[in-house]
Design a protein around this motif. Structure first.
Motif, PDB file in Angstrom:
ATOM      1  N   ALA A 180      31.571  42.450  41.122  1.00 33.53           N
ATOM      2  CA  ALA A 180      31.498  41.791  42.395  1.00 33.53           C
ATOM      3  C   ALA A 180      32.103  40.456  42.339  1.00 33.53           C
ATOM      4  CB  ALA A 180      30.152  41.618  42.834  1.00 33.53           C
ATOM      5  N   ASP A 181      32.518  39.971  41.188  1.00 28.14           N
ATOM      6  CA  ASP A 181      33.455  38.581  40.821  1.00 28.14           C
ATOM      7  C   ASP A 181      34.756  39.050  40.296  1.00 28.14           C
ATOM      8  OD1 ASP A 181      34.502  36.173  40.334  1.00 28.14           O
ATOM      9  OD2 ASP A 181      32.687  35.402  39.306  1.00 28.14           O
ATOM     10  N   PRO A 182      35.745  39.332  40.931  1.00 25.65           N
ATOM     11  CA  PRO A 182      36.872  40.142  40.396  1.00 25.65           C
ATOM     12  C   PRO A 182      37.571  39.190  39.441  1.00 25.65           C
ATOM     13  CG  PRO A 182      37.072  40.251  42.790  1.00 25.65           C
ATOM     14  CD  PRO A 182      35.887  39.512  42.474  1.00 25.65           C
ATOM     15  N   GLU A 183      37.637  37.820  39.517  1.00 27.42           N
ATOM     16  CA  GLU A 183      38.472  37.017  38.708  1.00 27.42           C
ATOM     17  C   GLU A 183      37.735  37.011  37.522  1.00 27.42           C
ATOM     18  OE1 GLU A 183      41.296  35.870  39.156  1.00 27.42           O
ATOM     19  OE2 GLU A 183      41.560  36.770  40.955  1.00 27.42           O
ATOM     20  N   THR A 184      36.317  36.635  37.519  1.00 23.29           N
ATOM     21  CA  THR A 184      35.572  36.571  36.243  1.00 23.29           C
ATOM     22  C   THR A 184      35.607  38.122  35.447  1.00 23.29           C
ATOM     23  OG1 THR A 184      34.167  34.839  37.225  1.00 23.29           O
ATOM     24  CG2 THR A 184      33.242  36.184  35.462  1.00 23.29           C
ATOM     25  N   ALA A 185      35.552  39.228  36.354  1.00 23.47           N
ATOM     26  CA  ALA A 185      35.570  40.273  35.582  1.00 23.47           C
ATOM     27  C   ALA A 185      36.846  40.343  34.955  1.00 23.47           C
ATOM     28  CB  ALA A 185      35.448  41.400  36.630  1.00 23.47           C
ATOM     29  N   LEU A 186      38.084  40.075  35.624  1.00 21.82           N
ATOM     30  CA  LEU A 186      39.510  40.306  35.006  1.00 21.82           C
ATOM     31  C   LEU A 186      39.348  39.500  33.690  1.00 21.82           C
ATOM     32  CD1 LEU A 186      42.192  41.290  34.884  1.00 21.82           C
ATOM     33  CD2 LEU A 186      42.690  39.585  36.552  1.00 21.82           C
ATOM     34  N   ASP A 187      38.954  38.160  33.601  1.00 19.87           N
ATOM     35  CA  ASP A 187      39.067  37.293  32.398  1.00 19.87           C
ATOM     36  C   ASP A 187      38.010  37.782  31.343  1.00 19.87           C
ATOM     37  OD1 ASP A 187      40.456  35.717  33.530  1.00 19.87           O
ATOM     38  OD2 ASP A 187      38.822  34.273  34.387  1.00 19.87           O
ATOM     39  N   ASP A 188      36.995  38.473  31.798  1.00 20.75           N
ATOM     40  CA  ASP A 188      35.985  39.034  30.781  1.00 20.75           C
ATOM     41  C   ASP A 188      36.732  40.198  30.075  1.00 20.75           C
ATOM     42  OD1 ASP A 188      34.118  37.302  31.345  1.00 20.75           O
ATOM     43  OD2 ASP A 188      32.623  38.771  32.511  1.00 20.75           O
ATOM     44  N   LEU A 189      37.339  41.060  30.938  1.00 22.48           N
ATOM     45  CA  LEU A 189      38.088  42.164  30.376  1.00 22.48           C
ATOM     46  C   LEU A 189      39.093  42.001  29.577  1.00 22.48           C
ATOM     47  CD1 LEU A 189      37.661  44.971  33.223  1.00 22.48           C
ATOM     48  CD2 LEU A 189      36.037  44.184  31.320  1.00 22.48           C
TER      49      LEU A 189
END
Length: 425
Positions: A69-78
């Motif tokens: 639900a937080d695309p920018e954080t998800a991208l950084d995490d992945l």
């Protein structure tokens, strides 16, 4: 002097990251990964992972939890996980996360699609704009933010009725209706904007309204694998849907029982749509309608595996393992897309005649043509009506020598099934 033997370096085991594997294509992709010796890691949310079936969990090498639900954080995490783990390929399993998969592959320098068009592969408003810009044969579309603006835009556009009203972002025919007069527009708009977030990850949806010209004709999908921009069309799938104001999918047949000329036209339309959306490495599921005059119109493209177990139909009918080809493509390998047989397969979905509580279903048919059957709802369960793909209660998969034969036995099988709903007092 004793010779010291150098340790032999073992070849690196390829690793892929599947972004949300708890979908109909997830099991096929995990199975294919195991068969070709690929480590399969999965990105999901911790709460969602708890509900994964055991047969999925046992095929997963590792997991990374994030908040989609937080695309920018998800991208950084992945990105961080992939670099630490040594991921070699990114796989989009769930269509709502295909833009994230595209951006992740780009950040990692791995095979993928054009990142500047990532959102257009999921958002139907942006997709319609791309189709117009590149001359893709598609229904005329008007866009609006609310019901009043939709009515004005439709009137100004000169589009006649019937029209198809849908939200910019959703799936499974949710929020889609066929509108036959201006008086029906408000209700259709309300339905299209009724779902603002997508479970189970709570993704915010673009509820912009789309009204598209209605294409009166047969519906198909084209299943494709793309490698370094080279498009390999695997087959055409025939789709069976409800009529009236809703468009729930009732089943699919592979390959479609159609003429060579129609097949050629469908492939040409799918090629144009795939190129307009910048798909370079992966798979595409292109939905197309062919008007009564024979002209194809692209409805939408999914930059992800087809749902509804269509990959299994492709494998059963043609011997092509689309899941394996997808993995090969994202790993930078040449995909194996050669057909090994020329038969047919079909799936049909059992739906309740109306929304309510399921009371009873008759025994599902068996026999030489039946590949598998399953019930997803049991007596006592509340079920939806035949308005979208969420109203299904079971399914049956069949095989045949030809599309005509499998369609015939599928119709006979469905005629033999009885569904009873509990009486509402």
């Amino acid at each position: 002097m004793q010779k010291v033997q150098k340790a032999q370096k073992l070849p690196k085991v390829p690793k892929v990251l599947l972004i949300e594997a708890d979908v109909s294509a997830g099991e096929d992709l995990l199975t294919a990964a195991a068969e070709i010796g690929v480590e399969a890691h999965v990105a999901t949310h911790e709460d969602v992972f708890r509900s994964y079936r055991p047969e999925l969990k046992e095929r997963i090498t590792g997991t990374v939890f994030t908040d989609f639900a937080d695309p920018e954080t998800a991208l950084d995490d992945l990105v961080r996980f992939c670099r630490e783990t040594g991921i070699d390929g990114v796989v989009a399993c769930w269509e709502f996360l295909s833009p994230l998969a595209t951006r992740l592959a780009d950040r990692l320098g791995l095979p993928g699609h054009r990142p500047e068009l990532a959102d257009a592969c999921r958002n139907k408003r942006l997709m319609a704009e791309a189709f117009t810009a590149f001359g893709v044969p598609a229904p005329r579309t008007v866009v609006a933010g609310d019901p009043g603006e939709l009515a004005r835009r439709v009137a100004e556009s000169g589009l006649g009725f019937p029209l198809v009203v849908k939200p910019a972002e959703n799936a499974a025919s949710i929020g889609v209706s066929v509108v036959r007069s201006a008086a029906e527009l408000p209700r259709a708009a309300l339905l299209a904007q009724s779902q603002t977030h997508k479970t189970s990850h709570g993704l915010a949806l673009d509820t912009t309204l789309l009204a598209q010209e209605h294409v009166d004709g047969e519906e198909y999908s084209v299943e494709s694998v793309i490698c370094d921009g080279e498009i390999h069309h695997l087959t055409v799938t025939e789709k069976f849907t409800t009529g009236g104001t809703s468009r729930a999918e009732l089943g699919h047949t592979v390959p479609a029982d159609t003429t060579p000329a129609v097949g050629t036209a469908l492939y040409a339309a799918a090629t144009a749509a795939i190129r307009a959306l910048g798909l370079r490495n992966g798979v595409a599921h292109t939905e197309v309608k062919v008007s009564t005059g024979g002209a194809p119109k692209v409805i939408e493209v999914g930059a992800r595996p087809p749902g509804d177990h269509i990959m299994r139909l492709v494998k059963e009918a043609l011997g092509i393992d689309e899941a394996r080809a997808y993995l090969q493509t994202v790993l930078g390998l040449r995909p194996d897309v050669a057909p090994r047989r020329a038969t047919a397969a079909a799936i049909r979905f059992i739906t309740a005649p109306e929304a309510g509580v399921l009371r009873w279903t008759s025994a599902l048919p068996s026999g030489d043509h039946v590949v598998a059957t399953a019930m997803s709802r049991m007596p006592g369960d509340e079920v939806g009506g035949p308005y979208d793909n969420m109203g299904r209660i079971g399914q049956i998969m069949l095989r045949g020598a030809t599309a005509a034969e499998v369609n015939k036995v599928a119709a006979e099988a469905m005629d033999s099934i009885t569904v009873e709903m509990a009486t509402q007092w």
